[in-house]
Each structure stands twice: as C-alpha cells, then as structure tokens.
Design an enzyme around this catalytic site. Structure first.
Site, PDB file in Angstrom:
ATOM      1  N   ASP A  39       0.815  -1.229   0.000  1.00  0.00           N
ATOM      2  CA  ASP A  39       0.000   0.000   0.000  1.00  0.00           C
ATOM      3  C   ASP A  39       0.845   1.274   0.000  1.00  0.00           C
ATOM      4  O   ASP A  39       0.409   2.314   0.467  1.00  0.00           O
ATOM      5  CB  ASP A  39      -0.958  -0.007   1.203  1.00  0.00           C
ATOM      6  N   LYS A  93       4.325   1.601  15.923  1.00  0.00           N
ATOM      7  CA  LYS A  93       3.237   2.474  16.394  1.00  0.00           C
ATOM      8  C   LYS A  93       3.532   2.989  17.821  1.00  0.00           C
ATOM      9  O   LYS A  93       2.832   2.631  18.784  1.00  0.00           O
ATOM     10  CB  LYS A  93       1.888   1.733  16.385  1.00  0.00           C
ATOM     11  N   ASP A 148       2.092   6.191   2.390  1.00  0.00           N
ATOM     12  CA  ASP A 148       1.406   4.951   2.764  1.00  0.00           C
ATOM     13  C   ASP A 148      -0.089   5.250   2.635  1.00  0.00           C
ATOM     14  O   ASP A 148      -0.607   6.152   3.301  1.00  0.00           O
ATOM     15  CB  ASP A 148       1.785   4.607   4.209  1.00  0.00           C
TER      16      ASP A 148
HETATM   17  N1  GDD Z   1      -0.030 -11.170   3.050  1.00  0.00           N
HETATM   18  C1  GDD Z   1      -0.287 -10.415   4.078  1.00  0.00           C
HETATM   19  N2  GDD Z   1      -0.777 -10.983   5.212  1.00  0.00           N
HETATM   20  N3  GDD Z   1      -0.107  -9.080   3.975  1.00  0.00           N
HETATM   21  C2  GDD Z   1      -0.391  -8.309   5.057  1.00  0.00           C
HETATM   22  C3  GDD Z   1      -0.875  -8.855   6.264  1.00  0.00           C
HETATM   23  C4  GDD Z   1      -1.085 -10.277   6.327  1.00  0.00           C
HETATM   24  O1  GDD Z   1      -1.537 -10.834   7.327  1.00  0.00           O
HETATM   25  N4  GDD Z   1      -1.080  -7.832   7.136  1.00  0.00           N
HETATM   26  C5  GDD Z   1      -0.729  -6.706   6.490  1.00  0.00           C
HETATM   27  N5  GDD Z   1      -0.325  -6.988   5.236  1.00  0.00           N
HETATM   28  C6  GDD Z   1       0.142  -6.050   4.214  1.00  0.00           C
HETATM   29  C7  GDD Z   1      -0.846  -4.903   3.951  1.00  0.00           C
HETATM   30  O2  GDD Z   1      -1.669  -5.220   2.840  1.00  0.00           O
HETATM   31  C8  GDD Z   1       0.070  -3.746   3.610  1.00  0.00           C
HETATM   32  O3  GDD Z   1       0.373  -3.742   2.232  1.00  0.00           O
HETATM   33  C9  GDD Z   1       1.330  -4.058   4.396  1.00  0.00           C
HETATM   34  O4  GDD Z   1       1.291  -5.440   4.728  1.00  0.00           O
HETATM   35  C10 GDD Z   1       1.450  -3.238   5.681  1.00  0.00           C
HETATM   36  O5  GDD Z   1       0.284  -3.417   6.447  1.00  0.00           O
HETATM   37  P1  GDD Z   1      -0.560  -2.165   6.964  1.00  0.00           P
HETATM   38  O6  GDD Z   1      -1.747  -2.707   7.663  1.00  0.00           O
HETATM   39  O7  GDD Z   1      -0.771  -1.186   5.875  1.00  0.00           O
HETATM   40  O8  GDD Z   1       0.442  -1.604   8.060  1.00  0.00           O
HETATM   41  P2  GDD Z   1       0.696  -0.104   8.506  1.00  0.00           P
HETATM   42  O9  GDD Z   1       0.617   0.831   7.364  1.00  0.00           O
HETATM   43  O10 GDD Z   1      -0.146   0.190   9.674  1.00  0.00           O
HETATM   44  O11 GDD Z   1       2.233  -0.188   9.032  1.00  0.00           O
HETATM   45  C11 GDD Z   1       3.218  -0.740   8.217  1.00  0.00           C
HETATM   46  O12 GDD Z   1       3.648   0.170   7.210  1.00  0.00           O
HETATM   47  C12 GDD Z   1       4.271   1.383   7.695  1.00  0.00           C
HETATM   48  C13 GDD Z   1       4.761   2.153   6.498  1.00  0.00           C
HETATM   49  O13 GDD Z   1       3.785   2.368   5.618  1.00  0.00           O
HETATM   50  C14 GDD Z   1       4.415  -1.125   9.105  1.00  0.00           C
HETATM   51  O14 GDD Z   1       5.330  -1.836   8.313  1.00  0.00           O
HETATM   52  C15 GDD Z   1       5.072   0.124   9.705  1.00  0.00           C
HETATM   53  O15 GDD Z   1       6.233  -0.240  10.435  1.00  0.00           O
HETATM   54  C16 GDD Z   1       5.485   1.080   8.592  1.00  0.00           C
HETATM   55  O16 GDD Z   1       6.018   2.276   9.135  1.00  0.00           O
HETATM   56 MG    MG Z   2      -0.065   0.741   5.420  1.00  0.00          MG
END
Ligand code: GDD
Ligand code: MG
Length: 364
Positions: free
Chosen positions: A107, A158, A217
């Site tokens: 994403d 977070k 993001d």
């Molecule tokens: N296959 C799979 N399975 N993908 C997953 C899963 C899962 O169970 N959970 C999350 N993802 C994918 C989401 O689709 C997304 O593309 C990515 O992993 C990150 O998940 P998010 O739910 O968007 O996390 P976030 O935005 O709160 O936090 C993450 O991204 C930040 C930067 O954008 C973390 O990696 C943070 O540390 C980081 O700063």
């Molecule tokens: Mg994200």
C-alpha cells in the site's frame, strides 16, 4: 532480484469503499496502485514477484495472472492472515533462493529506487536493510533509533506519545537475507515489525537507509486523495479524456484531471482540478467535482457538488446533492436528490441515503 509484495491486509479506514476490489486495485490515475508498483519493480530489474495474499486473493489472481512487464508472478496464499512476518515465511518456498530479496508493503506509493537499498545491504553484515523516511508524526508507523553508521538499535512499531525514538520511520521496503526465515516461526501469525525487527536490532543485524523521494502509505482516505493529487500533478499535468468519452457543450475541465473511456460529462459541468473519473461514469449537467476519485460505472445527476471525496463503483448520486470533503461513498450506494453529506461521512456499500447527514459518521 526477487520481490515479495505484501498484499494481504484488510484496509481498515478505506475498507467501506469497495466490496469488489482490495486496496491494491484502487485506481490511481485510473490505473490500479499495484500496476504502478509492478511497473517500478520491473524497472528496478526484478524478475520474479511473489504476491503474498489472503483478503480477496482470487480477485488479485484473476486480475494479474502469471506475468506482468516480463516478470513472473507467483501467489503465496494465506488461508488466514499470517501478519507481515508470517506472510514472508509463507512465501519461503516460492522465493527459494540464496540471494537477498526485496519485500515491500503493497500500500505504498513511492518513486524510491529499490536498487539503492540492495547496494546498501551488500555493504553491511545485515539480515535486514530497511528504507527510512522522515515524517512529522511517527505514531502511525514503525520508528527507529540509529547509530552513526545507520545501524538500527531500536525498532518501535506504532509508538505511543513520547515513545518514538526519532521521526525516522520504516517505509515498508526491505532487503532481507534468506537467514530471515530462521527468525520467523512457521504457520502462525507473526508481525515482522513487532517481533522480528526488534530481535534483529538486539543482535545488531538490521540497518537503515534514509531517503527523501516521494513516499505515501495509503492508509487513510486523505492519503489516497493526496496520492491521486500528486500523481495528476506530476504525471498527467494536462487533462486527459479517454476514448469514446463525450464532453458536452460548456463543460469546464480544470487541469489536471483524468477521464477514462466511455464517460459522459453533461452540459456546463465543472470538473477538476485533481479529479480522476473511471470508465462508464455518467455525469449529468451543471455538476461540480473537484479533488475527488470516482470509480467506474457511477452516475452523478445534475447540479450536484462533490469535493475531496472518494466515490466507489456503481454508485448513483441524485441531483442537487452536496458532498463535502473527506467523505467515502461505498460501492452501489444510492444517494437521493437534495441530500447533503457533511465533511467526514462514510457510507457503506449498498446503503440508500435519503436524508442529509450533517455530522461526521459512518452509515453501515
Ligand atoms: N499477506 C499479508 N498478510 N499481507 C499483510 C498482512 C497479512 O496478514 N497484514 C498486512 N499486510 C500487508 C498490507 O496489505 C500492507 O500492504 C502491508 O502489509 C502493511 O500493512 P498495513 O496494515 O498497511 O500496516 P501499517 O501501514 O499500519 O504499518 C506498516 O507500514 C508502515 C509504512 O507504511 C508497518 O510496516 C510500519 O512499520 C510502517 O512504518
Ligand atoms: Mg499501510
């Protein structure tokens, strides 16, 4: 190089928008977010991409098939979401390589050059090298503390108020050494950010690489509209009107705007700036739309005004409707004539709205 795209999460804040497509298929300039990412991976010399999927996996598989931009595509399917770490472990057999590989959060919209990360990784004795980006508010992200030599000594996902060691955050793009698989247990949910990275930090095996390019993001509706705006400003600039679209007399289209194929825009409507309109959308006369994304097959009647809003697929918006900023209108919703939706209203798919909503809320 091989790459894993984490494509499986449930897009919480944007989930009400669509019941037919996962977030990675949301259009950015009328092309799915994942298309932009795959194009970039191909340019960065990636030969095989593994999509780690669970939520709406079938839709993604059907959409992309076995190859794109001469890269092989493979699907690592999770019956239940395994988290960001578990998804990587689940893809181990498909990666099947002794060389370091790239992992990216699906994403993210960025123009970062992944090959720079690989070069950095090769300089250190690291298991993980992660891209880091400076943000004002790190609370939504994973934050790090670095040594002078860019080794990560602390990783906090977070952080709560006052807990963030810096404003440098994990940008969701990593080079991982295959040794990473020894750090992730098999067949169970694991968060790479909460479990694996802190362990690697303790063992001095994780490094960071700061960069300053474009990076967003897409976590919230505002992020999505910001990406749309940025893309139109940087890649589209002059408005584009797709094949077989009809723009009637007296229509004003303000740059930058992108209109897909077979769209109709009725007399004296004003569209733009920063509007993306999907295929087969019908906009009737004297309607004003700015800074918004309209998914395909939606119809918007006359004398309606829409600002800073995302409208899903197959929606019907009546005449004399006012939709203010930060609204999400889910797929196949009907908004009846004369309705006003104030800032911050979310309407879930298949809802019918016949009265104005004057306080921000979610209509389930
Ligand atoms: N296959 C799979 N399975 N993908 C997953 C899963 C899962 O169970 N959970 C999350 N993802 C994918 C989401 O689709 C997304 O593309 C990515 O992993 C990150 O998940 P998010 O739910 O968007 O996390 P976030 O935005 O709160 O936090 C993450 O991204 C930040 C930067 O954008 C973390 O990696 C943070 O540390 C980081 O700063
Ligand atoms: Mg994200």
């Amino acid at each position: 190089m091989k790459a894993v795209v984490l494509a499986g999460g449930f897009a919480t804040r944007l989930r009400p928008l669509s019941c037919t497509r996962p977030k990675l298929l949301f259009p950015i300039g009328n092309k799915p977010l994942l298309d932009w990412t795959l194009e970039k991976l191909a340019k960065n010399n990636v030969k095989k991409v593994i999509l780690a999927v669970n939520y709406m996996a079938d839709t993604l598989i059907q959409h992309y098939g076995k190859s794109k931009h001469e890269m092989k595509l493979a699907y690592s399917i999770e019956e239940k979401p395994l988290g960001t770490g578990g998804a990587i472990k689940n893809a181990e057999k498909l990666i099947n390589d002794q060389k370091p590989f790239l992992v990216i959060n699906g994403d993210i919209f960025t123009n970062f050059d992944y090959t720079k990360l690989l070069k950095k990784h090769k300089k250190n004795d690291a298991i993980a090298t992660i891209a880091l980006y400076h943000v004002e508010d790190p609370s939504r992200y994973g934050t790090v503390k670095l040594t002078e030599k860019n080794r990560v000594t602390q990783f906090i996902e977070k952080p709560t108020c006052g807990e963030a060691p810096s404003n440098l955050v994990n940008a969701g793009m990593y080079i991982l050494d295959p040794q990473i698989f020894d750090y992730i247990p098999n067949g169970q949910p694991v968060s790479i950010e909460r479990e694996t990275f802190p362990k690697l930090a303790d063992e001095k095996k994780i490094y960071g690489h700061n960069f300053e390019d474009l990076w967003i993001d897409i976590g919230t509706p505002r992020d999505y509209l910001r990406v749309n705006q940025l893309l139109l400003d940087t890649k589209i600039k002059k408005s584009q009107i797709g094949k077989n679209s009809i723009v009637e007399n007296g229509v004003e289209i303000k740059d930058p705007t992108i209109i897909d194929e077979e769209v109709t825009v009725g007399k004296k409507s004003k569209i733009g700036p920063h509007v993306a309109i999907g295929k087969h959308v019908i906009i009737r006369k004297k309607t004003h739309i700015e800074n918004s994304v309209i998914f395909p097959q939606t119809t918007i009647s006359d004398s309606t005004s829409i600002k800073g809003t995302i409208i899903g697929e197959g929606v019907i918006v009546g005449s004399h409707v006012k939709i203010k900023e930060d609204c999400i209108i889910g797929d196949h919703t009907i908004i009846q004539d004369n309705v006003t939706l104030t800032q911050g209203v979310t309407v879930c798919p298949f809802r019918k709205v016949s009265e104005s909503v004057l306080t921000p809320k979610c209509l389930m």
